[in-house]
Design an enzyme around this catalytic site. Structure first.
Site, PDB file in Angstrom:
ATOM      1  N   ASP A   1      -0.769  -0.281  -5.856  1.00  0.00           N
ATOM      2  CA  ASP A   1       0.510  -0.616  -5.224  1.00  0.00           C
ATOM      3  C   ASP A   1       0.396  -1.910  -4.432  1.00  0.00           C
ATOM      4  O   ASP A   1      -0.678  -2.243  -3.936  1.00  0.00           O
ATOM      5  CB  ASP A   1       0.943   0.519  -4.294  1.00  0.00           C
ATOM      6  CG  ASP A   1      -0.065   0.770  -3.174  1.00  0.00           C
ATOM      7  OD1 ASP A   1      -1.205   1.161  -3.486  1.00  0.00           O
ATOM      8  OD2 ASP A   1       0.277   0.558  -1.995  1.00  0.00           O
TER       9      ASP A   1
ATOM     10  N   ASN B   1      -8.876   4.103   1.071  1.00  0.00           N
ATOM     11  CA  ASN B   1      -9.657   3.123   1.829  1.00  0.00           C
ATOM     12  C   ASN B   1     -11.139   3.090   1.479  1.00  0.00           C
ATOM     13  O   ASN B   1     -11.861   2.214   1.938  1.00  0.00           O
ATOM     14  CB  ASN B   1      -9.495   3.374   3.335  1.00  0.00           C
ATOM     15  CG  ASN B   1      -8.062   3.150   3.791  1.00  0.00           C
ATOM     16  OD1 ASN B   1      -7.203   2.713   3.020  1.00  0.00           O
ATOM     17  ND2 ASN B   1      -7.792   3.472   5.033  1.00  0.00           N
TER      18      ASN B   1
ATOM     19  N   ASN C   1      -6.247  -2.038   1.728  1.00  0.00           N
ATOM     20  CA  ASN C   1      -7.538  -1.467   2.100  1.00  0.00           C
ATOM     21  C   ASN C   1      -8.347  -0.955   0.915  1.00  0.00           C
ATOM     22  O   ASN C   1      -9.579  -0.999   0.934  1.00  0.00           O
ATOM     23  CB  ASN C   1      -7.354  -0.369   3.147  1.00  0.00           C
ATOM     24  CG  ASN C   1      -6.942  -0.938   4.491  1.00  0.00           C
ATOM     25  OD1 ASN C   1      -7.275  -2.081   4.815  1.00  0.00           O
ATOM     26  ND2 ASN C   1      -6.200  -0.175   5.252  1.00  0.00           N
TER      27      ASN C   1
ATOM     28  N   HIS D   1       1.640   4.921  -2.530  1.00  0.00           N
ATOM     29  CA  HIS D   1       0.212   4.569  -2.604  1.00  0.00           C
ATOM     30  C   HIS D   1      -0.447   5.121  -3.875  1.00  0.00           C
ATOM     31  O   HIS D   1      -1.527   4.692  -4.233  1.00  0.00           O
ATOM     32  CB  HIS D   1      -0.501   5.131  -1.378  1.00  0.00           C
ATOM     33  CG  HIS D   1      -1.317   4.119  -0.620  1.00  0.00           C
ATOM     34  ND1 HIS D   1      -1.294   2.763  -0.843  1.00  0.00           N
ATOM     35  CD2 HIS D   1      -2.210   4.303   0.396  1.00  0.00           C
ATOM     36  CE1 HIS D   1      -2.123   2.155  -0.011  1.00  0.00           C
ATOM     37  NE2 HIS D   1      -2.695   3.074   0.747  1.00  0.00           N
TER      38      HIS D   1
END
Length: 186
Positions: free
Chosen positions: A91, A66, A112, A19
């Site tokens: 990513d 997020n 997200n 991430h």
């Protein structure tokens, strides 16, 4: 003016996870372009430098993935950076490990961090570099997978993808994005 944002999560715990590939690209650009990330503001850390008459901003949101839009929108508003001067690096589960894909706009595709950006910017019309991290193996959840580290056999592919993404970002400083896309899309 150009703003290049790398998405990720702050803290050592997340440092080398799938991430955080966007953070890796920003770190490389920071070093290569001599832009120190020494300003803590806008729920993130950023640096700014004039390069060839262009103000270049590098940003790592520290809101956690997020909520990325909570960092990007304020810096854009404060410095009056237009949407067409935003590039986001992140990513992507839908691309094989190490593959990069440049796009001028698009949906969140289930990401997200991008959902948060679209919500805060009220638009999906911003440039992006997606870096493939592949899908999780059978039986592993997506959250666990994106917060896992790359396997030894993936490291060279990821290093290459970070290098290419940083080079594409740098080229965008003084080259139309369509030309950058034509050169770097594999």
């Amino acid at each position: 003016m150009k703003l290049i944002v790398g998405l990720g999560n702050p803290g050592r715990k997340y440092e080398d996870t799938r991430h955080n590939i966007g953070f890796k690209v920003i770190d490389q650009l920071s070093e290569k372009l001599g832009i120190e990330l020494d300003n803590k503001k806008f729920n993130g850390i950023y640096g700014k430098k004039n390069i060839e008459g262009e103000s270049i901003f590098l940003l790592k949101p520290y809101t956690y993935m997020n909520l990325s839009g909570e960092s990007v929108r304020p810096i854009m508003d404060y410095f009056d950076i237009p949407l067409e001067d935003l590039l986001v690096v992140y990513d992507d589960l839908d691309l094989p490990v190490g593959k990069i894909r440049l796009r001028q706009k698009g949906s969140a595709g289930g990401h997200n961090g991008i959902k948060s950006l679209i919500a805060h910017l009220n638009s999906q019309d911003f440039k992006r570099i997606r870096i493939g991290v592949d899908r999780p193996p059978s039986g592993m959840s997506v959250p666990d997978y994106v917060l896992s580290r790359f396997r030894k056999e993936e490291e060279d592919q990821i290093k290459n993808a970070v290098n290419k993404s940083a080079a594409a970002s740098e080229k965008w400083i003084n080259t139309p994005f369509l030309e950058v896309m034509n050169e770097f899309n594999q």
